[in-house]
Design a protein around this motif. Structure first.
Motif, PDB file in Angstrom:
ATOM      1  N   GLU A 156     -16.902  -2.484  28.248  1.00 29.59           N
ATOM      2  CA  GLU A 156     -15.993  -2.487  29.389  1.00 29.59           C
ATOM      3  C   GLU A 156     -14.620  -3.036  28.987  1.00 29.59           C
ATOM      4  OE1 GLU A 156     -14.475  -2.100  33.256  1.00 29.59           O
ATOM      5  OE2 GLU A 156     -16.245  -1.217  32.325  1.00 29.59           O
ATOM      6  N   ASN A 157     -14.600  -4.236  28.438  1.00 30.30           N
ATOM      7  CA  ASN A 157     -13.330  -4.841  28.038  1.00 30.30           C
ATOM      8  C   ASN A 157     -13.348  -5.346  26.594  1.00 30.30           C
ATOM      9  OD1 ASN A 157     -14.814  -7.276  28.278  1.00 30.30           O
ATOM     10  ND2 ASN A 157     -14.210  -7.463  30.412  1.00 30.30           N
ATOM     11  N   GLU A 217      -6.976  -7.640  32.509  1.00 30.10           N
ATOM     12  CA  GLU A 217      -7.370  -7.865  33.895  1.00 30.10           C
ATOM     13  C   GLU A 217      -8.459  -8.933  33.987  1.00 30.10           C
ATOM     14  OE1 GLU A 217      -8.513  -4.056  35.329  1.00 30.10           O
ATOM     15  OE2 GLU A 217      -6.445  -3.365  35.651  1.00 30.10           O
ATOM     16  N   ARG A 218      -9.388  -8.912  33.044  1.00 26.93           N
ATOM     17  CA  ARG A 218     -10.471  -9.898  33.020  1.00 26.93           C
ATOM     18  C   ARG A 218      -9.927 -11.317  32.861  1.00 26.93           C
ATOM     19  NH1 ARG A 218     -15.872 -11.191  33.990  1.00 26.93           N
ATOM     20  NH2 ARG A 218     -16.844 -12.182  32.203  1.00 26.93           N
ATOM     21  N   ARG A 249      -6.350  -2.744  28.630  1.00 30.26           N
ATOM     22  CA  ARG A 249      -5.884  -3.014  29.995  1.00 30.26           C
ATOM     23  C   ARG A 249      -6.934  -3.766  30.791  1.00 30.26           C
ATOM     24  NH1 ARG A 249      -6.936  -0.862  34.549  1.00 30.26           N
ATOM     25  NH2 ARG A 249      -8.055   0.910  33.643  1.00 30.26           N
ATOM     26  N   ARG A 250      -8.198  -3.354  30.664  1.00 24.10           N
ATOM     27  CA  ARG A 250      -9.289  -4.038  31.378  1.00 24.10           C
ATOM     28  C   ARG A 250      -9.502  -5.450  30.836  1.00 24.10           C
ATOM     29  NH1 ARG A 250     -11.608   1.229  31.005  1.00 24.10           N
ATOM     30  NH2 ARG A 250     -12.900   0.570  29.243  1.00 24.10           N
ATOM     31  N   GLU A 258      -7.111   1.816  27.447  1.00 20.73           N
ATOM     32  CA  GLU A 258      -7.747   1.474  28.720  1.00 20.73           C
ATOM     33  C   GLU A 258      -8.603   0.219  28.585  1.00 20.73           C
ATOM     34  OE1 GLU A 258      -7.502   2.986  31.955  1.00 20.73           O
ATOM     35  OE2 GLU A 258      -5.693   3.448  30.814  1.00 20.73           O
TER      36      GLU A 258
END
Length: 200
Positions: free
Chosen positions: A137-138, A173-174, A169-170, A166
């Motif tokens: 995911e990240n 955000e985390r 970017r995640r 992407e």
């Protein structure tokens, strides 16, 4: 891309490791993994960013010899210590992938610093890295001292530029959602408040 170009290093993309050059930080696994994947990734350059103290100069020389034997001289750069602390964020922002392959780690700010800089991170199963990273995911989490697993993830990460962007970017955000200094201070204060409210 602009930050990478400003460094004046070869290639189009950077894979970095930050921290002192020593076995505990997984520098050996990182360099060996790069020797496996870089021949198939001509646009990529590895960067070892951090101080090598006198006790580990022979260790670094052995890693440089492995790079040269693999025919990758110039494709893996030993940057050394970044003397100006304010310049460190610039190096993070220039990387597309950051490896944090520590053999033993407590908290390890490098992981969060890289994620905050929108880098996809590949870290090992030590300290709190498995709690910070949601694999796939990240970022990714791999076993400690597992060069093959690290190389596999580095190969996967560098195969798709869009997916990598992407993931970065995640990752940012985390960090903004869970790990800012303000939230850390608030949560730490909350622990103290809860303990002080307990009956004696």
């Amino acid at each position: 891309a602009k930050a990478w170009k400003a460094l004046g290093l070869p290639g189009e993309f950077g894979i970095g490791i930050f921290g002192r050059v020593r076995p505990q930080k997984g520098t050996e696994e990182f360099v060996d993994a790069l020797c496996q994947i870089l021949p198939a990734r001509p646009g990529w350059t590895g960067c070892v960013i951090g101080e090598t103290t006198p006790a580990y100069l022979d260790f670094q020389r052995s890693l440089e010899a492995r790079v040269e034997k693999a025919g990758l001289k110039g494709r893996v750069q030993f940057i050394g210590k970044v003397e100006d602390f304010d310049e460190i964020p610039r190096w993070y922002r220039a990387m597309s992938v950051v490896a944090v392959p520590s053999r033993v780690e407590g908290f390890g700010l490098t992981c969060l610093e890289a994620m905050a800089s929108e880098c996809a991170v590949i870290a090992t199963e030590t300290g709190v890295f498995p709690e910070i990273i949601d694999t796939g995911e990240n970022g990714w989490v791999v076993p400690c001292e597992d060069t093959a697993a690290l190389a596999e993830r580095l190969s996967e990460a560098t195969a798709d530029d869009f997916a990598l962007t992407e993931m970065g970017r995640r990752a940012r955000e985390r960090v903004l959602d869970r790990f800012t200094i303000e939230k850390t201070a608030e949560q730490t204060a909350g622990v103290y408040d809860a303990l002080l409210d307990r009956p004696a």
